[in-house]
Design an enzyme around this catalytic site. Structure first.
Site, PDB file in Angstrom:
ATOM      1  N   ASN A   1      -9.577   1.780   9.206  1.00 42.79           N
ATOM      2  CA  ASN A   1      -8.868   1.410  10.436  1.00 42.79           C
ATOM      3  C   ASN A   1      -9.482   2.105  11.653  1.00 42.79           C
ATOM      4  O   ASN A   1     -10.124   1.489  12.491  1.00 42.79           O
ATOM      5  CB  ASN A   1      -7.388   1.782  10.273  1.00 42.79           C
ATOM      6  CG  ASN A   1      -6.506   1.272  11.397  1.00 42.79           C
ATOM      7  OD1 ASN A   1      -5.353   0.924  11.188  1.00 42.79           O
ATOM      8  ND2 ASN A   1      -6.995   1.164  12.620  1.00 42.79           N
ATOM      9  N   THR A   2      -9.300   3.441  11.702  1.00 42.59           N
ATOM     10  CA  THR A   2      -9.658   4.183  12.901  1.00 42.59           C
ATOM     11  C   THR A   2     -11.130   4.036  13.281  1.00 42.59           C
ATOM     12  O   THR A   2     -11.461   3.968  14.473  1.00 42.59           O
ATOM     13  CB  THR A   2      -9.333   5.686  12.694  1.00 42.59           C
ATOM     14  OG1 THR A   2      -8.005   5.782  12.191  1.00 42.59           O
ATOM     15  CG2 THR A   2      -9.435   6.457  13.992  1.00 42.59           C
TER      16      THR A   2
ATOM     17  N   ALA B   1      -9.519   5.368   3.497  1.00 49.74           N
ATOM     18  CA  ALA B   1      -9.352   6.510   4.406  1.00 49.74           C
ATOM     19  C   ALA B   1     -10.563   7.427   4.467  1.00 49.74           C
ATOM     20  O   ALA B   1     -11.197   7.710   3.447  1.00 49.74           O
ATOM     21  CB  ALA B   1      -8.134   7.352   4.042  1.00 49.74           C
ATOM     22  N   GLY B   2     -10.837   7.850   5.693  1.00 46.61           N
ATOM     23  CA  GLY B   2     -11.836   8.885   5.930  1.00 46.61           C
ATOM     24  C   GLY B   2     -13.222   8.390   6.303  1.00 46.61           C
ATOM     25  O   GLY B   2     -14.096   9.196   6.610  1.00 46.61           O
TER      26      GLY B   2
ATOM     27  N   LYS C   1       0.884  -1.169   0.000  1.00 42.97           N
ATOM     28  CA  LYS C   1       0.000   0.000   0.000  1.00 42.97           C
ATOM     29  C   LYS C   1       0.917   1.214   0.000  1.00 42.97           C
ATOM     30  O   LYS C   1       1.598   1.489   0.985  1.00 42.97           O
ATOM     31  CB  LYS C   1      -0.910   0.000   1.236  1.00 42.97           C
ATOM     32  CG  LYS C   1      -1.733   1.263   1.359  1.00 42.97           C
ATOM     33  CD  LYS C   1      -2.568   1.292   2.621  1.00 42.97           C
ATOM     34  CE  LYS C   1      -2.955   2.721   2.943  1.00 42.97           C
ATOM     35  NZ  LYS C   1      -3.776   2.838   4.151  1.00 42.97           N
TER      36      LYS C   1
ATOM     37  N   GLY D   1      -8.155   9.076   9.142  1.00 41.03           N
ATOM     38  CA  GLY D   1      -8.514   9.201  10.559  1.00 41.03           C
ATOM     39  C   GLY D   1      -9.567  10.238  10.865  1.00 41.03           C
ATOM     40  O   GLY D   1      -9.907  10.454  12.030  1.00 41.03           O
TER      41      GLY D   1
END
Lengths: 65, 263
Positions: free
Chosen positions: B209-210, B187-188, B99, B160
């Site tokens: 992830n977050t 992301a996001g 990645k 994040g």
């Protein structure tokens, strides 16, 4: 000999990358290495000499996103 | 696998890729991976001191999960850093997958798309399967494909941030321009509804992830995201109706009682 290891200055006796890992007690830890920002394969560490002011990175698996 | 996802010739049932960072504990990470039913997890490399076994115990946990790993170059700010990190990751994790992140702005963690394209070209030439973390820019997408990338990973919002889709027109446009390329929103995303919305646009998968690791209950949230991704994918395949500006009665009008105007 003074070099940088993972961003920290230190005096080491090792003259090769393999010897450095031994001196710093990495043993059989799973790590990858770079010398002066170039990747050095595990099998090439024995024949990779260290010189004054070299910069070494030693990294291991970590959580990531 | 009726509706399998194929990334670099690997067929997958799950369309949810999960990050492994910032969980309350390794045990909760392991449970979240199971709950998400994910088959790909992202990992990274960080400096480690001699005598520490932290990296190894983490790697053991990931291997035991059975998931395929997608190492990242998170935090790299130059092409050189990203390329060297990718090479180190390939040796440690034993995979050609990477990645690719080349960060260009500290506040938004927006990718440096110029460095990204350059690094992608070098890594593809070195045998890597590159998953580039990019903006939704069409021209950048074209150049990444030219460089040899066979998967694209546009952001929905800054890493994040949990904001969900910032530019739905951009993501829709990207999907329309590259109908054959696997597209993964990376992301996001903050909530399962965001993941469902992305999948309803026809995106092939999401990476997050977050939103899971920092949830009050990461394991339950992992399960919720898996449901959201599956719901969005099912909805896309079912071809959602086209939105209208005015109402249209869903109940038949003809035969309504008290309708004096009808025969």
């Amino acid at each position: 000999m003074r070099i940088r290891v993972n961003g920290h200055e230190r005096d080491v006796a090792a003259r090769t990358l393999a010897a450095l890992l031994e001196e710093l007690e990495y043993g059989d830890q799973l790590v990858a290495t770079a010398l002066n920002r170039d990747f050095v394969r595990a099998k090439d560490r024995v024949e990779t000499p260290l010189r004054e002011n070299d910069s070494v990175e030693i990294v291991a698996p970590k959580q990531g996103g | 696998m009726d509706d399998a996802l194929t990334l670099y010739d690997v067929m997958l049932d799950s369309r949810l890729l999960l990050g492994t960072a910032r969980y309350p504990s390794p045990a909760i990470l392991a449970q979240a991976i199971r709950a998400a039913k994910t088959q790909i997890v992202t990992v990274s490399l960080r400096r480690e001191a001699g005598g520490s076994r932290g990296g190894e115990s983490f790697w053991t946990l990931i291997r035991e999960s059975g998931a395929r790993v997608l190492p990242n170059t998170a935090g790299c700010r130059t092409v050189k850093e990203a390329v060297t990190t990718a090479q180190m990751a390939r040796e440690v994790f034993g995979t050609d997958w990477i990645k690719l992140e080349v960060i260009g702005d500290e506040d938004t963690l927006q990718p440096d798309v110029f460095g990204l394209v350059e690094a992608a070209r070098i890594l593809v030439g070195d045998g890597f399967c590159v998953f580039p973390y990019m903006t939704e820019d069409l021209v950048v997408a074209e150049k990444l494909l030219d460089a040899g990338c066979r998967v694209l990973m546009p952001w929905a919002a800054p890493i994040g941030s949990g904001r969900g889709i910032n530019n739905i027109f951009g993501l829709r446009s990207l999907r329309a321009h590259f109908p054959q390329t696997p597209l993964v929103v990376d992301a996001g995303l903050g909530a399962p509804s965001h993941a469902a919305a992305v999948m309803e646009l026809g995106y092939d998968a999401v990476l997050l992830n977050t939103a899971v690791s920092r949830a009050g209950d990461p394991v339950a949230m992992a399960r919720a995201f898996a449901l959201g991704v599956n719901a969005g994918r099912a909805a896309f395949l079912a071809k959602p109706m086209t939105p209208r500006d005015f109402a249209r009665p869903s109940t038949p009008v003809i035969g309504r009682a008290f309708d004096e105007g009808a025969a």
